[in-house]
Design an enzyme around this catalytic site. Structure first.
Site, PDB file in Angstrom:
ATOM      1  N   ASN A 136       1.815 -27.333  35.010  1.00  0.00           N
ATOM      2  CA  ASN A 136       1.220 -26.248  35.788  1.00  0.00           C
ATOM      3  C   ASN A 136       1.352 -26.652  37.256  1.00  0.00           C
ATOM      4  O   ASN A 136       0.604 -27.497  37.739  1.00  0.00           O
ATOM      5  CB  ASN A 136      -0.247 -26.071  35.372  1.00  0.00           C
ATOM      6  CG  ASN A 136      -0.921 -24.936  36.116  1.00  0.00           C
ATOM      7  OD1 ASN A 136      -0.281 -24.214  36.872  1.00  0.00           O
ATOM      8  ND2 ASN A 136      -2.217 -24.784  35.910  1.00  0.00           N
ATOM      9  N   HIS A 143      -5.378 -15.367  32.982  1.00  0.00           N
ATOM     10  CA  HIS A 143      -6.090 -16.273  32.054  1.00  0.00           C
ATOM     11  C   HIS A 143      -5.733 -15.987  30.600  1.00  0.00           C
ATOM     12  O   HIS A 143      -6.536 -16.220  29.688  1.00  0.00           O
ATOM     13  CB  HIS A 143      -7.633 -16.120  32.170  1.00  0.00           C
ATOM     14  CG  HIS A 143      -8.219 -16.612  33.460  1.00  0.00           C
ATOM     15  ND1 HIS A 143      -9.248 -15.964  34.091  1.00  0.00           N
ATOM     16  CD2 HIS A 143      -7.944 -17.695  34.209  1.00  0.00           C
ATOM     17  CE1 HIS A 143      -9.588 -16.613  35.187  1.00  0.00           C
ATOM     18  NE2 HIS A 143      -8.790 -17.678  35.279  1.00  0.00           N
ATOM     19  N   ARG A 181     -13.714 -15.387  45.453  1.00  0.00           N
ATOM     20  CA  ARG A 181     -13.105 -14.037  45.429  1.00  0.00           C
ATOM     21  C   ARG A 181     -14.175 -12.980  45.189  1.00  0.00           C
ATOM     22  O   ARG A 181     -15.082 -13.186  44.386  1.00  0.00           O
ATOM     23  CB  ARG A 181     -12.063 -13.931  44.305  1.00  0.00           C
ATOM     24  CG  ARG A 181     -10.907 -14.864  44.472  1.00  0.00           C
ATOM     25  CD  ARG A 181      -9.844 -14.576  43.404  1.00  0.00           C
ATOM     26  NE  ARG A 181      -9.003 -15.730  43.232  1.00  0.00           N
ATOM     27  CZ  ARG A 181      -8.704 -16.279  42.058  1.00  0.00           C
ATOM     28  NH1 ARG A 181      -9.142 -15.741  40.931  1.00  0.00           N
ATOM     29  NH2 ARG A 181      -7.936 -17.330  41.996  1.00  0.00           N
ATOM     30  N   ARG A 213       3.545 -23.172  32.852  1.00  0.00           N
ATOM     31  CA  ARG A 213       2.596 -22.087  33.050  1.00  0.00           C
ATOM     32  C   ARG A 213       3.047 -21.261  34.248  1.00  0.00           C
ATOM     33  O   ARG A 213       3.135 -21.774  35.365  1.00  0.00           O
ATOM     34  CB  ARG A 213       1.205 -22.660  33.306  1.00  0.00           C
ATOM     35  CG  ARG A 213       0.192 -21.584  33.516  1.00  0.00           C
ATOM     36  CD  ARG A 213      -1.172 -22.159  33.688  1.00  0.00           C
ATOM     37  NE  ARG A 213      -2.131 -21.072  33.719  1.00  0.00           N
ATOM     38  CZ  ARG A 213      -3.431 -21.248  33.732  1.00  0.00           C
ATOM     39  NH1 ARG A 213      -3.921 -22.455  33.703  1.00  0.00           N
ATOM     40  NH2 ARG A 213      -4.251 -20.225  33.773  1.00  0.00           N
ATOM     41  N   GLU A 230      -6.021 -24.336  27.388  1.00  0.00           N
ATOM     42  CA  GLU A 230      -4.850 -23.552  27.781  1.00  0.00           C
ATOM     43  C   GLU A 230      -3.558 -24.332  27.517  1.00  0.00           C
ATOM     44  O   GLU A 230      -2.535 -23.765  27.144  1.00  0.00           O
ATOM     45  CB  GLU A 230      -4.964 -23.170  29.265  1.00  0.00           C
ATOM     46  CG  GLU A 230      -6.087 -22.178  29.496  1.00  0.00           C
ATOM     47  CD  GLU A 230      -6.539 -22.058  30.931  1.00  0.00           C
ATOM     48  OE1 GLU A 230      -6.991 -23.073  31.512  1.00  0.00           O
ATOM     49  OE2 GLU A 230      -6.440 -20.952  31.489  1.00  0.00           O
TER      50      GLU A 230
END
Ligand code: ADP
Length: 396
Positions: free
Chosen positions: A7, A179, A240, A90, A383
């Site tokens: 990643n 996600h 955010r 990823r 993940e």
């Protein structure tokens, strides 16, 4: 079969090497500050931590260091690079182009670069990771897996925005969701824990971390999710803003004299829990401050929880019911108070909590009562294993 999962960020590389015979993690680590002073590789294997401080001017150099660590006599877990059989990458945004993971070839590389516009911060460094592996491990298959793919089953009424249709046709302006690996992993795991067929289940998965999103997962397919065209939409996150009235954007730009870049920065980096609380983007700090009586910290938590409850209600409506609500990621796995607050006032769904069972951190647990109509669960996400499984599936 050993799979290296990567990643890559603009100045970082997160990695795990998994043995897919039993899905065990052989080693994992993080390269940080690529191209900056103080670059470092932290490598964890066989219960030990190894730190390498070196100049790391590029992703290629960072990946070379990772491969050296993996094959090192002391810190290593494999005898040679030939024991890495495939690499799973990823990639944040697959757009409408990718509805599944893909084996990377020249055509896919062109496809991936065509998506840079949609995710300018995430996709270009992740693409660099693919090029670095091609350079350092020639001949080893690279598989691109996408955060968006799991949500490609959404119906148009869930992913279309009511903007001029041409914006969708010309630029692909629609909801994509993110996600995906996490929502996919915890839904499958929930079905196993409940001893039910995933095809028969209606689940709401709550990934609550620095970035947060919910998904409505019906029969194993994501039919709606709270993130949108970008990861900015939806819940209140660390920095955010999530959902706001879009008219606020030109209003603030006019009043504060901000450019589009500056207002984007404000909504992504200075808003959310940080902006609202004025304290921190870390929910541990905010929970602590609220306990000490800080009212803005309490307000931040209230807004965060209220919005999650709203999405849970919307998704129960979208699926005509819900069998399980799953909490995962940093906050979801570790904050009993958040889980309880998000599920308060949902008796209309037939949900009954067991507060004692909810008092867990970072472990799988059903925390609803035996007679609850909806199962409430904590499931730590994974993940990396989901990316590695996809890599094995594609490589065959
Ligand atoms: P990322 O999105 O970066 O992968 P994580 O899933 O690791 O994020 O979640 C990180 C967040 O989890 C932290 O910012 C922090 O707010 C939250 N967190 C971690 N532990 C706790 C805890 N015990 N209580 C509340 N929040 C926690």
């Amino acid at each position: 079969m050993n799979v290296l999962v990567l990643n890559c960020g603009s100045s970082s590389i997160k990695y795990q090497l998994l043995n897919m015979e039993d899905e065990s993690v052989l080693a994992k680590g993080l390269v940080e500050r690529i191209g900056l002073d103080g670059a470092v590789l932290t490598h964890k294997a066989k219960g030990e931590k190894h730190i390498y401080n070196e100049e790391i001017p590029s992703h290629v150099k960072g990946i070379r260091m990772v491969l050296n660590a993996l094959t090192d006599e002391k810190a290593g877990v494999i005898a040679s690079m030939e024991e890495i059989h495939a690499v799973g990458h990823r990639i944040a945004q697959g757009g409408d182009l990718y509805r599944t993971s893909v084996l990377v070839d020249n055509k896919v590389k062109c496809g991936l670069t065509s998506l840079f516009d949609l995710a300018p911060l995430h996709n270009p460094p992740q693409f660099k990771g693919i090029e670095a592996i091609e350079n350092v491990l020639p001949g080893v298959p690279n598989v691109a897996t996408f955060d968006t793919v799991f949500h490609q089953g959404m119906p148009p009424e869930a992913y279309m925005y009511a903007l001029p249709y041409e914006l969708y046709e010309k630029y692909g302006v629609r909801r994509y969701g993110f996600h995906g690996h996490s929502h996919n992993y915890v839904s499958k795991r929930a079905a196993q824990i409940l001893g039910r067929d995933l095809k028969d289940l209606k689940l709401i998965t709550c990934h609550l971390g620095n970035g947060s999103s919910l998904a409505a997962v019906k029969g194993g397919v994501s039919v709606d999710t709270s993130m949108g065209f970008t990861p900015l939409q939806g819940l209140v996150m660390g920095t955010r803003c999530g959902d706001i009235d879009p008219a606020i954007i030109p209003f603030v730009m006019d009043k504060e004299g901000l450019s589009s870049k500056e207002v984007d920065q404000m909504m992504n980096k200075q808003s959310g829990a940080l902006g609202l609380s004025g304290i921190s983007s870390d929910f541990r700090d905010i929970e602590e401050a609220a306990k000490e009586g800080n009212q803005r910290a309490q307000l931040t938590l209230d807004v965060f929880h209220y919005r999650i409850r709203g999405y849970i209600g919307a998704y129960a409506a979208a699926m005509n019911g819900v069998d399980g609500i799953i909490f995962t990621a940093g906050i979801g796995e570790n904050s009993p108070a958040t889980r309880e607050a998000c599920l308060t006032g949902l008796d209309y769904l037939g949900l009954k909590l067991d507060p004692e069972a909810n008092n867990v951190r970072g472990e799988e647990k059903v925390f609803s009562t035996a007679d609850s109509k909806v199962a409430a669960m904590v499931i730590p996400t994974n993940e990396e294993v989901e990316i590695a499984r996809e890599t094995v599936r594609i490589v065959g």
